[in-house]
Design an enzyme around this catalytic site. Structure first.
Site, mmCIF file in Angstrom:
data_model
loop_
_atom_site.group_PDB
_atom_site.id
_atom_site.type_symbol
_atom_site.label_atom_id
_atom_site.label_comp_id
_atom_site.label_asym_id
_atom_site.label_seq_id
_atom_site.Cartn_x
_atom_site.Cartn_y
_atom_site.Cartn_z
ATOM 1 N N GLU A 73 0.864 -1.163 0.017
ATOM 2 C CA GLU A 73 0.048 0.015 -0.005
ATOM 3 C C GLU A 73 0.615 1.254 0.033
ATOM 4 O OE1 GLU A 73 -2.633 -3.105 0.945
ATOM 5 O OE2 GLU A 73 -0.738 -2.754 1.929
ATOM 6 N N HIS A 142 -10.177 -5.462 9.417
ATOM 7 C CA HIS A 142 -10.863 -5.042 7.990
ATOM 8 C C HIS A 142 -12.295 -4.449 8.074
ATOM 9 C CE1 HIS A 142 -8.446 -8.756 7.474
ATOM 10 N NE2 HIS A 142 -8.118 -8.410 6.166
#
Length: 323
Positions: A73, A142
């Site tokens: 990321e 998440h």
């Protein structure tokens, strides 16, 4: 945190579409309009994105404009920042907002600050799309809502569309902005249907939307919580409570933690500027202050519901002061 204005006048024709389809249409139309726009993220090409938002775009635009990136990321966002500084308009997709924490340094210390530190000579026109929220048993790493982590950073625009129409109009506005935009998408909204105007339209970034008028109490919601607020307001009609609903799109109801959160900022702003108009104390509702549980029943207990909103409204209007 940036909220948004009422949509600009759009063509009368409209069609009911899924939230995810509205997002895909915005990406497709903007990529057709402007060759400088490209997409980058994990599994967004051949797989079509974790939530199928980019499905079919690789076949149409090719791998140079729909870039499948490795699981890195920080590198993805860093690449996008450099491309934006050189004149391109990248749209990054994070698989989940939680994973954006790996790129937090790039976002906060580079994307948000470069235009200011360069005296406006360099722009960073990029969008970071991030699914967030809970309710799908994806557990603690998440499932969270981190709006406040980006809303407190000067230099970032933060928006969170609630309806399919806003999803399309706001994404188009975000892509056309010359500033970095954190574009928050609730995972629970991807399969929601709604009327989407036909043709090219944008939803200007800047003001909230009044979803429902009312005279007894105002409920302010962000993202999916604005949907639940509207549901609660309709049900409260049966109790002769007339509730106004304001959708910040960018409460006071939020799915994230309320301590130091969006609700705290909105409540403080109302208190400072509208105190004389208040007939009761401002009350806040947020998610449980715990890492999101995996257990389905515990997960449900951690997320605000329309019943929670109705309970708080009753207390606010004096119907159940001991609740």
């Amino acid at each position: 945190m940036a909220a948004t204005a009422q949509p600009a006048k759009a063509p009368a024709a409209a069609e009911e579409k899924l939230y995810r389809v509205a997002l895909r249409e915005a990406l497709n139309e903007e990529m057709e309009r402007d060759d400088s726009i490209f997409l980058i993220g994990e599994d967004i090409g051949k797989f079509g994105g974790a939530y199928r938002v980019t499905d079919g775009l690789l076949d149409k635009y090719g791998p140079q404009r729909v870039v499948d990136a490795p699981i890195a990321e920080e590198a993805i966002v860093g690449t996008a920042i450099g491309a934006a500084m050189l004149g391109l308009r990248p749209v990054v997709e994070m698989m989940t907002i939680n994973f954006s924490l790996i790129a937090y340094d790039q976002i906060v210390n580079n994307a948000a600050k470069i235009r200011y530190m360069f005296g406006g000579e360099v722009k960073v026109p990029m969008v970071i799309r991030m699914p967030g929220g809970a309710g799908h048993q994806l557990s603690a790493q998440h499932s969270h809502s981190f709006e406040v982590l980006y809303g407190l950073i000067p230099g970032l625009l933060v928006v969170a569309p609630t309806t399919p129409a806003d999803a399309k109009g706001m994404l188009k506005s975000a892509i056309r902005s010359d500033n970095p935009v954190m574009f928050l998408e609730s995972m629970s909204l991807y399969n929601v249907k709604g009327e989407v105007p036909a043709g090219d339209y944008t939803t200007p970034l800047g003001k909230a939307a009044v979803r429902r008028n009312g005279s007894d109490v105002t409920i302010v919601g962000v993202s999916r919580m604005a949907v639940l607020a509207n549901e609660a307001a309709k049900q409260l009609e049966e109790e002769d409570i007339d509730a106004e609903v304001i959708d910040l799109r960018c409460v006071v109801v939020e799915e994230g933690w309320s301590t130091y959160g969006v609700t705290a900022e909105v409540a403080a702003g109302v208190q400072e500027r509208c105190f004389d108009y208040l007939d009761a104390p401002i009350r806040r509702l947020g998610g449980a202050q715990v890492p999101m549980p995996y257990n389905q029943q515990l997960e449900r207990a951690s997320i605000p519901t329309s019943e929670d909103i109705k309970r708080l409204v009753r207390v606010t209007v004096g119907r159940n002061p001991n609740a």
